[in-house]
Design a protein around this motif. Structure first.
Motif, PDB file in Angstrom:
ATOM      1  N   MET A 159      10.124   8.271  -8.639  1.00 41.27           N
ATOM      2  CA  MET A 159       9.426   7.348  -7.740  1.00 41.27           C
ATOM      3  C   MET A 159       8.391   8.103  -6.894  1.00 41.27           C
ATOM      4  O   MET A 159       8.684   8.603  -5.833  1.00 41.27           O
ATOM      5  CB  MET A 159      10.420   6.597  -6.858  1.00 41.27           C
ATOM      6  N   ILE A 160       7.172   8.158  -7.417  1.00 40.66           N
ATOM      7  CA  ILE A 160       6.105   8.894  -6.724  1.00 40.66           C
ATOM      8  C   ILE A 160       4.907   7.988  -6.418  1.00 40.66           C
ATOM      9  O   ILE A 160       3.821   8.485  -6.122  1.00 40.66           O
ATOM     10  CB  ILE A 160       5.642  10.139  -7.522  1.00 40.66           C
ATOM     11  N   GLY A 161       5.105   6.647  -6.458  1.00 39.82           N
ATOM     12  CA  GLY A 161       3.931   5.783  -6.291  1.00 39.82           C
ATOM     13  C   GLY A 161       4.026   4.718  -5.219  1.00 39.82           C
ATOM     14  O   GLY A 161       3.126   3.879  -5.107  1.00 39.82           O
ATOM     15  N   ASN A 162       5.093   4.719  -4.422  1.00 42.79           N
ATOM     16  CA  ASN A 162       5.226   3.669  -3.410  1.00 42.79           C
ATOM     17  C   ASN A 162       4.802   4.208  -2.045  1.00 42.79           C
ATOM     18  O   ASN A 162       5.416   5.143  -1.521  1.00 42.79           O
ATOM     19  CB  ASN A 162       6.669   3.180  -3.330  1.00 42.79           C
ATOM     20  N   SER A 163       3.754   3.618  -1.472  1.00 36.97           N
ATOM     21  CA  SER A 163       3.267   4.125  -0.182  1.00 36.97           C
ATOM     22  C   SER A 163       3.461   3.106   0.936  1.00 36.97           C
ATOM     23  O   SER A 163       3.030   3.326   2.061  1.00 36.97           O
ATOM     24  CB  SER A 163       1.787   4.514  -0.296  1.00 36.97           C
ATOM     25  N   SER A 164       4.117   1.982   0.616  1.00 37.13           N
ATOM     26  CA  SER A 164       4.336   0.948   1.620  1.00 37.13           C
ATOM     27  C   SER A 164       5.842   0.664   1.679  1.00 37.13           C
ATOM     28  O   SER A 164       6.412   0.060   0.770  1.00 37.13           O
ATOM     29  CB  SER A 164       3.543  -0.294   1.194  1.00 37.13           C
ATOM     30  N   GLY A 165       6.492   1.146   2.733  1.00 36.85           N
ATOM     31  CA  GLY A 165       7.946   1.185   2.769  1.00 36.85           C
ATOM     32  C   GLY A 165       8.613  -0.076   3.277  1.00 36.85           C
ATOM     33  O   GLY A 165       7.990  -0.926   3.912  1.00 36.85           O
ATOM     34  N   ILE A 166       9.917  -0.196   2.997  1.00 40.72           N
ATOM     35  CA  ILE A 166      10.728  -1.316   3.472  1.00 40.72           C
ATOM     36  C   ILE A 166      10.807  -1.309   5.002  1.00 40.72           C
ATOM     37  O   ILE A 166      11.042  -2.330   5.640  1.00 40.72           O
ATOM     38  CB  ILE A 166      12.155  -1.259   2.864  1.00 40.72           C
ATOM     39  N   ASN A 167      10.568  -0.132   5.589  1.00 38.08           N
ATOM     40  CA  ASN A 167      10.622   0.017   7.048  1.00 38.08           C
ATOM     41  C   ASN A 167       9.306  -0.347   7.720  1.00 38.08           C
ATOM     42  O   ASN A 167       9.134  -0.129   8.919  1.00 38.08           O
ATOM     43  CB  ASN A 167      11.009   1.465   7.406  1.00 38.08           C
ATOM     44  N   GLY A 168       8.359  -0.888   6.944  1.00 34.82           N
ATOM     45  CA  GLY A 168       7.085  -1.300   7.520  1.00 34.82           C
ATOM     46  C   GLY A 168       6.063  -0.184   7.645  1.00 34.82           C
ATOM     47  O   GLY A 168       4.941  -0.427   8.085  1.00 34.82           O
ATOM     48  N   VAL A 169       6.465   1.037   7.240  1.00 34.63           N
ATOM     49  CA  VAL A 169       5.532   2.163   7.345  1.00 34.63           C
ATOM     50  C   VAL A 169       4.631   2.208   6.113  1.00 34.63           C
ATOM     51  O   VAL A 169       5.101   2.099   4.981  1.00 34.63           O
ATOM     52  CB  VAL A 169       6.301   3.499   7.466  1.00 34.63           C
TER      53      VAL A 169
END
Ligand SMILES: [Zn+2]
Length: 436
Positions: free
Chosen positions: A195-205
């Protein structure tokens, strides 16, 4: 034409050659196989894990054809059965490509991603499981690194691996690690990309400027006797995997603009697994490289909308420029280690109740000795995450740091090539050994 054995300028060039467009294309291709579940069908050329792995192999073959056959491409399989997540006999088939080193071919560094995907029910082998970020992003990164690095020659060997059966129990990694031990591979690093492509997190960051490096603090293969010795001499945070993470942290600072790595002092995410673990269990330095901010609605989920929330690991959740940045970090790290001499072997330290600290290590062998400029001793305060002090000591196999007290620092030694490129730092004794 392949380039000559590299230098720092070439490491910068490698970082710049990684293409977000090609990574996007490859993720789209992998997603289009519908599902890549380990137990999915293998006959179709359009859908399922069989089609996906044949495509990855064909892609490696194409890359190899363009570098004059510089890659040995193969399937690596094992039959798994009687496991909770693989009850019936199933061929678990990884795809690996090996770029042999010019002067020290039995020394290996590995970049891996996982080819398989899943949805909510880990046994569901038929529903659409796009696995765009988990983990087509990792496999696309591996292919892109191979495209770029196959244009160069290296001292040590580089392996590009699309590992199978991760979600069902880390089987592809286990098969590869066991084969590496059998074949006498001197594996100095495994960079597992999951998993190296997600830049928008579940934590809102939202964050495309950081990545995480997970590494074990003490070695999985440490004996009770070695653990007892470590209790008195230190090394709780200096396994070869941890010093591999430190090395990559420095690579990010030097070569990858707008990327800072967070070294996480644990094997993996809390209570979760990844394909670096079987390599650690075989005694090899191995870490996990991944995004900093995960989004759990886009992992291991049936594709659906529930209470207005969209679930599923679909292509629209992948930030291709970010995946390219992490791929560049891998490619430069692999190149740097494969151009450096082997990390020093048999590093030992002496100096209890003395004003000086003395380090010793084994001389480099064969052609490695010719490309060696010498060795660099590193040290740091015991509560510091990164090496702070260093001294180049030349082509010697022991050195005494005058009036540096052994009790107050942790020490290590790195090998330095003629062109200045360095190996990871090796902490003394069994706790820190990168092997022979
Ligand atoms: Zn997963």
């Amino acid at each position: 034409m392949a380039n000559q054995l590299g230098d720092e300028a070439q490491l910068h060039k490698i970082a710049e050659q990684i293409s977000a467009e090609r990574i996007e294309q490859d993720i789209r291709t992998l997603v289009a196989f519908g599902t890549r579940h380990t137990l999915s069908e293998t006959k179709s050329d359009k859908r399922g894990i069989g089609a996906a792995r044949r495509w990855v192999k064909a892609e490696f073959d194409k890359i190899s054809a363009e570098c004059g056959g510089c890659l040995e491409v193969r399937f690596q399989s094992g039959v798994i059965k009687g496991e909770k997540r693989i009850p019936n006999a199933t061929d678990v088939v990884s795809v690996i490509a090996i770029q042999k080193g010019q002067t020290d071919p039995s020394r290996y560094v590995v970049m891996s991603g996982d080819i398989d995907s899943r949805v909510s029910d880990v046994m569901d082998a038929t529903s659409d499981a796009p696995g765009a970020n988990d983990n087509a992003s990792g496999v696309a990164g591996v292919l892109e690194a191979a495209r770029v690095l196959s244009q160069y020659h290296f001292h040590g060997s580089i392996v590009y691996a699309a590992l199978a059966g991760e979600e069902q129990g880390l089987f592809g990694g286990k098969i590869m690690a066991e084969q590496a031990v059998k074949d006498g591979w001197r594996v100095k690093a495994v960079l597992n990309n999951d998993m190296i492509g997600n830049s928008s997190g579940i934590n809102g960051v939202m964050d495309n400027t950081s990545a995480r490096l997970f590494s074990e603090g003490t070695r999985a293969v440490e004996t009770a006797e070695e653990a007892m010795r470590r209790r008195f001499t230190g090394g709780e945070v200096d396994s070869p995997s941890r010093n591999l993470a430190r090395y990559i942290d420095v690579i990010a600072d030097r070569y990858i603009p707008n990327l800072d790595t967070m070294m996480v002092y644990r094997l993996d995410r809390y209570g979760r697994g990844g394909h670096h673990r079987p390599f650690n269990e075989a005694g090899f330095p191995a870490i996990r490289i991944m995004e900093t901010n995960e989004h759990y609605d886009r992992q291991h989920q049936d594709l659906r909308t529930e209470n207005g929330i969209v679930y599923g690991d679909t292509i629209d959740g992948v930030d291709f420029n970010y995946a390219a940045k992490l791929t560049a970090l891998n490619a430069v790290s692999l190149a740097s280690m494969a151009w450096a001499p082997s990390p020093p072997a048999k590093v030992e330290i002496h100096g209890a109740v003395e004003p000086h600290t003395r380090l010793t290590w084994a001389p480099a062998k064969g052609e490695e000795a010719n490309m060696l400029k010498g060795y660099k001793i590193y040290w740091r305060y015991t509560d510091q995450p990164q090496w702070q002090f260093s001294r180049f000591v030349g082509k010697v196999n022991e050195f005494t740091l005058k009036n540096v007290i052994i009790d107050n620092y942790f020490f290590g030694v790195a090998s330095v090539a003629q062109n200045g490129i360095e190996s990871p730092v090796v902490f003394p004794g069994a706790a820190g050994s990168f092997g022979e």
